[in-house]
Design a protein around this motif. Sequence first.
Motif, short mmCIF file in Angstrom:
data_model
loop_
_atom_site.label_atom_id
_atom_site.label_comp_id
_atom_site.label_asym_id
_atom_site.label_seq_id
_atom_site.Cartn_x
_atom_site.Cartn_y
_atom_site.Cartn_z
N THR A 294 -80.07 45.45 -2.56
CA THR A 294 -79.59 45.24 -3.91
C THR A 294 -80.75 44.73 -4.76
O THR A 294 -81.75 44.23 -4.25
CB THR A 294 -78.44 44.22 -3.92
N GLU A 295 -80.58 44.86 -6.06
CA GLU A 295 -81.62 44.39 -6.96
C GLU A 295 -81.28 43.00 -7.44
O GLU A 295 -80.13 42.59 -7.46
CB GLU A 295 -81.72 45.34 -8.17
N ARG A 296 -82.31 42.31 -7.87
CA ARG A 296 -82.06 40.97 -8.37
C ARG A 296 -81.50 41.06 -9.78
O ARG A 296 -81.87 41.95 -10.55
CB ARG A 296 -83.34 40.13 -8.35
N GLY B 288 -81.78 39.30 -12.83
CA GLY B 288 -82.52 38.31 -13.60
C GLY B 288 -83.62 37.68 -12.76
O GLY B 288 -83.89 38.09 -11.64
N SER B 289 -84.24 36.72 -13.36
CA SER B 289 -85.39 36.08 -12.73
C SER B 289 -84.91 35.05 -11.68
O SER B 289 -83.89 34.39 -11.89
CB SER B 289 -86.22 35.39 -13.82
N LEU B 290 -85.66 34.98 -10.66
CA LEU B 290 -85.29 34.06 -9.58
C LEU B 290 -85.90 32.69 -9.83
O LEU B 290 -87.06 32.59 -10.25
CB LEU B 290 -85.78 34.60 -8.23
N ASP C 198 -90.00 36.36 -8.33
CA ASP C 198 -89.58 37.74 -8.58
C ASP C 198 -90.54 38.69 -7.91
O ASP C 198 -90.13 39.71 -7.32
CB ASP C 198 -89.53 38.04 -10.08
N ASN D 9 -80.42 40.90 0.94
CA ASN D 9 -81.55 41.73 1.35
C ASN D 9 -82.16 41.23 2.65
O ASN D 9 -82.62 42.02 3.49
CB ASN D 9 -82.61 41.77 0.24
#
Lengths: 588, 266
Positions: free
Chosen positions: A420-422, A424-426, B18, B56
């Motif tokens: 899956t994609e993130r 927003g910013s982590l 990120d 993930n």
Amino acid sequence: MSTALVIMVFIAAPAVWGQVSVTVSNHTVEVNKPFLVTVEITGKNVHEPTLPTLPGLVIDSRPRRREERFTIGGTNVTEVRMRGYAATVTRVGAIEIPPVTALIDGRLEKSASLRLTVLAGTEEPVLPIQSRKQPVERGPLTIDAAVRTEAEVKQARVFEHAPVELTLDLWIYTGIGVSDSPLYTKYPDATGFYAIPQKPKSIGSETRTRDGRNFRVTRQRQMLYPTAPGTFMIGAWEWTGIAQVRTERGRERHELSRITEPIEVTVIPLPPQPDTFTGAVGSFSFDAELTETTVVQGTPTRLVARITGMGNPDSIGAPSLPDIPDAYVAPPDTDTQQVPNRDPAQATYERSFSYAITPLLAGSLAIPPVEYCYFDPNDSEYHTERAGPFVVRVLDAPEQQPDILVSVADGSGEDILPLTERTGSLHPRRSSLVMPLIILLPPLAYTALVLYLRRRRRFDEDARFVRSYHARTRARRRLRNVLASARPMDELHHALRNFIADKFDVTAPATTSEDARLLFKSEEVDPDVAEGLLLILRKCERARYAGDAPSPDELTALVHGAAAGMDRLESVHKAGVAPASRDGRVES
Amino acid sequence: MMTCATAVLALLGATAFDQTFDAATTAYDEGDFGSAAHLLEQLIAERVEDPAVFYNTGNAYYRMDRLGAAIANYERALRLSPDFEDAKQNLAFCIGKTQGRLDRSLPPDWEQGLLFWHYGLAPRTIYRIAAVSWLAFWTVLTLRRSRPVRGLGSTAVMLGLLTVAFGVSAWAKAHPPPLAVAGRPAVAVRFSPDDGAALRFELQEGDRVAVDLRRDGWSRVTTAAGGRGWTRDNRLFFVGPPYERPNFDAATDEQGLELRQREPES
């Protein structure tokens, strides 16, 4: 008259002294035949007698009879203690029994000695026929023959751990009376054997005929299990009882002792044992069963193996289970039951071993056959019995609850879903002050508001409090103007007087130094503080009324002193303390 | 290729975290699952607790045939985001791959009864509701104090109850029942925390257990069926929080497949 009294006294006197007397049931006894020795002790404070010792004389120190009597004469209590002992003499001839001693009232007293004549064994008097139901008598019956004891074992040569049946029979001629409870009995010593029950158990009585005479036979039995190979002796059985017989001389009581011969038992070792031998020796049957044949994965079922039969129950070991793949087998729980039977030789035991078997996989769980190997002494062979095999159907564990954290997804795909994609910013999770502030600030703010509102209400409603609260501020302001004023002492007097009036809620113009002194006294103001302020007030009054004006330095000092005094009074007297006066005047 | 992607992201102003996440995604796509898992574990070690990160990570471990680690990370993702459908699917898929397919231990009955409504809500949502109702409660109290208006009292009471409910829920979310996942095949569970103690039962890789006590490198575990015993910590993956580092290095776990043969637990 006086002589008779003395006699009586002399006669009566020995009765209160301690004394020991000994009597025997017979002064003429037979060798090795028991007779009764009776000891009587009289006194206030008596102790047990000490029996004499003499070669050839055997006295059983355990009293066969006990009796205590108390007689009360005025304030005196006298005890008469009687003890009866069984004795035998082992040699023919005359014998003198030494005195018996006893501690009475703190003094050692002794009896007289006794002379006995000991004869060799002779025929006892013939017993008459007591019942018409007796068969034809064959000659006279001696007391020896009237009571007999017998001990025997069924097996004199046994295998290790195999049972030995010990039987004790008491034969009593029906023509005599013998108490059911023997005076004394000592069961055979069975060292080297494991006994069930621990003492021989009565299994009943019956009437038998021997030598043309009827006897009541009381039988006792005990099972003995040898614990090791070798030769062992089962000891003698000793029995002593009282028989009441009617002879030519009349009714007589005879104490009879009987003893059996020891019994030799040979214990041979077991033949070479197979690997699967469990240690059980006896005649057994074996079976096993599953409590549940359908279970859910992870839930145990129980395999219960039972061994039933006759033999030493403690020798019945657990069967060894075969390896069961995909299952966990817990150690067994053991239970032993006895099938009740009056005769120990007929006692049957059941020993069960319960295994919890937990299948780890769904499907079908196969449990191989369970074997049990024991040795049967009846045919001197090892026997192996089998139970099983068994099959357990194992169901899948149930699905998860959908409303608890994770609902059961289909999961029937062939592969997992992709990454899956993130969103927003982590950011790392840091210890933040926000939450503690959110928790703490509102109640703190609320508390502050409540306190503020309360104070404001007080200011609105409590004039006294307000006056006192502002007293110091006003006074400071006035003091600042004193030095620059045209009439400084008046100004100082005014400031001090108003301060005291505000502080204690009195009318300012009415507050003279004397009023102030009385006010301080009633308010219990610290004398040092009060004195300082009063001094300044008086100075101001003198300056005003007597024209005694201070120098500039003195004026400055007075101003500072007034300020310090006000501060001290402020600190010791909190704002809002109700003064004593109500109308502004100090009550003197 | 990874370096280029990182550089592009840096130009775009992405944070280092990120960048690490994206690098892990790239490694995964290239089939370097060990590196992907290693990078994601670094994020977790830096306390980047995001459902996507855990998800993930779970995928990467699954590809490495680390079923226990995969299940543990899907559980982590679902604790933060109970409605994360992909994580649910993958978790169910992995559970289906386990030998035991054992249930997860449920929370205590009192908690299930009292907080039946909160299991579908994310912790963050509950914290926010609790904070808002808390602030609202005090605000209403303050208003009532300074300017008494009819109805403010009952409003305050309701807000207070709401605060208590969500406060308890927030506490429960912050202190979930400790959960662990067997990290290898045939994990021995013994009667006592001693390698010489008798074996009670065995867990298979992926079996989930509740942990109620930890001591000297041992954990006391309980299965959903009630089986209880002690096992070594290094045989388990702890779901957390706290999110403990795995007892192996994912990047160098190439021989992990060989190591995870059935080990004879004496």
